[in-house]
Design an enzyme around this catalytic site. Structure first.
Site, PDB file in Angstrom:
ATOM      1  N   GLY A 104      40.466  59.560  18.993  1.00  0.00           N
ATOM      2  CA  GLY A 104      41.678  58.859  19.392  1.00  0.00           C
ATOM      3  C   GLY A 104      41.627  57.389  19.034  1.00  0.00           C
ATOM      4  CG  ASP A 127      31.533  64.254  23.963  1.00  0.00           C
ATOM      5  OD1 ASP A 127      30.763  64.441  24.922  1.00  0.00           O
ATOM      6  OD2 ASP A 127      32.714  63.891  24.096  1.00  0.00           O
ATOM      7  CG  LEU A 253      24.650  64.005  30.621  1.00  0.00           C
ATOM      8  CD1 LEU A 253      25.075  65.204  29.786  1.00  0.00           C
ATOM      9  CD2 LEU A 253      23.134  63.921  30.675  1.00  0.00           C
TER      10      LEU A 253
END
EC number: 2.7.1.11
Length: 337
Positions: A104, A127, A253
């Protein structure tokens, strides 16, 4: 180009501060001025823009998160939002922008370039799911954080003879699950990129307990498959009789001091982004491929190596989507025998 800006957008990732630091100090070494934009594109539209110098980025390389803050701002996908942001850039005399974030964020960089403001993207997300790069800033730290947590869960799992389902982040990518699962010696890894048979998962647990002499079982589950609780429920419905627990590592994380690798690649990519802007180049994304710096057009055709294309209807599509290494899934199966 004499004055540039830097922003972070989307989900935060360890190493973003290292990238900001590199952008600022590289630009200063090239005789350029740097401005920071708080809260990503939202801050750009609001005019939350201020000068950054070497002092402001001192001691930031070891800090997690992003000191420029981050936000999701879907309004920037609309022309009105883009023009409002550009007005603020002009007001502050900014000629180019470094954007640190995910897909994005790249779309915003692409729009800025189309409007005459060269923008360069740097992949920042735990990710590891961005096209055009083997690794994203934050991924290595997230994997190490997950491994540390799973190692600790193994201690309690073995003490009580339990099965643990450990859910990890990753959106629709299984990279964190695969890397953390292998590194922590997980018995099974479940990722979105690979089909699984829930009855086989359950029977593997039973076989390990009854025939392999194991007294505990660790399953690492990528969030893109389903939630840990839903997966555990399906396991029970498939006949699992073990003492089952679920742990969702969640946003832990995203935090923590970045690893050496994340600091280095963030510094490397941040410096190169400045070099591109200095040469007047925009609409590009920096990445790492085969341990070398690469750059790809954000928008164009697949043949041009662009990350995204536009359909005739104006929809943005990914040309070469990131793919998790399923050979790692096979590797883990061979090692968990």
């Amino acid at each position: 180009m004499k004055r540039i800006a830097v922003l972070t957008s989307g989900g935060d990732a360890p190493g973003m501060n290292a990238a900001i630091r590199a952008v600022v100090r590289k630009a200063i070494s090239e005789g350029m001025e740097v401005y920071g934009i708080n809260r990503g594109y939202a801050g750009m539209v609001d005019g939350d823009i201020f000068p950054l110098g070497s002092k402001e980025v001192g001691d930031k390389i070891s800090r997690g998160g992003t000191f420029l803050y981050s936000a999701r701002y879907p309004e920037f996908a609309q022309l009105e939002g883009q023009l409002a942001g550009i007005e603020q850039l002009k007001k502050h005399g900014i000629e180019g922008v470094v954007v640190i974030g995910g897909d994005g964020s790249y779309h915003g960089a692409m729009r800025l370039t189309e409007h005459g403001f060269p923008a360069v993207g740097i992949p920042g997300t735990i990710d590891n799911d961005i096209a055009g790069t083997d690794y994203t800033i934050g991924f290595d730290t997230a994997v190490n954080t997950a491994v540390e947590a799973i190692d600790k869960l193994r201690d309690t799992s073995s003490s009580h003879g339990r099965t643990f389902v450990v859910e990890v982040m990753g959106r629709n990518a299984g990279d964190i699950a695969l890397w953390a699962g292998i590194a922590s010696g997980a018995d099974q890894i479940i990722v979105p990129e690979e089909e699984f048979d829930i009855e086989k998962v359950a029977s593997t647990i039973q076989y390990d307990f009854e025939h392999k002499g194991k007294n505990h079982h660790i399953i690492v589950l990528a969030e893109g498959v389903m939630s840990g609780e839903a997966f555990a429920q399906k396991l029970k419905e498939a006949g699992d009789k073990s003492d089952l627990r679920v742990t969702n590592l969640g946003h832990i994380l995203r935090g923590g001091s970045p690893t050496a690798r994340d600091r280095v690649i963030a510094s490397w990519m941040g410096s190169h982004a400045v070099e591109l802007l200095k040469d007047g180049k925009g609409g590009l994304a920096v990445g790492i491929h085969n341990e070398e710096l690469v750059e790809s057009p954000i928008l164009g055709t697949a043949e041009e190596g662009a990350l995204f294309s536009l359909t005739e209807e104006g929809k943005i599509i990914v040309n070469n989507p990131h793919k998790a290494r399923l050979d790692f899934a096979a590797l883990n199966r061979s090692l968990s025998q």
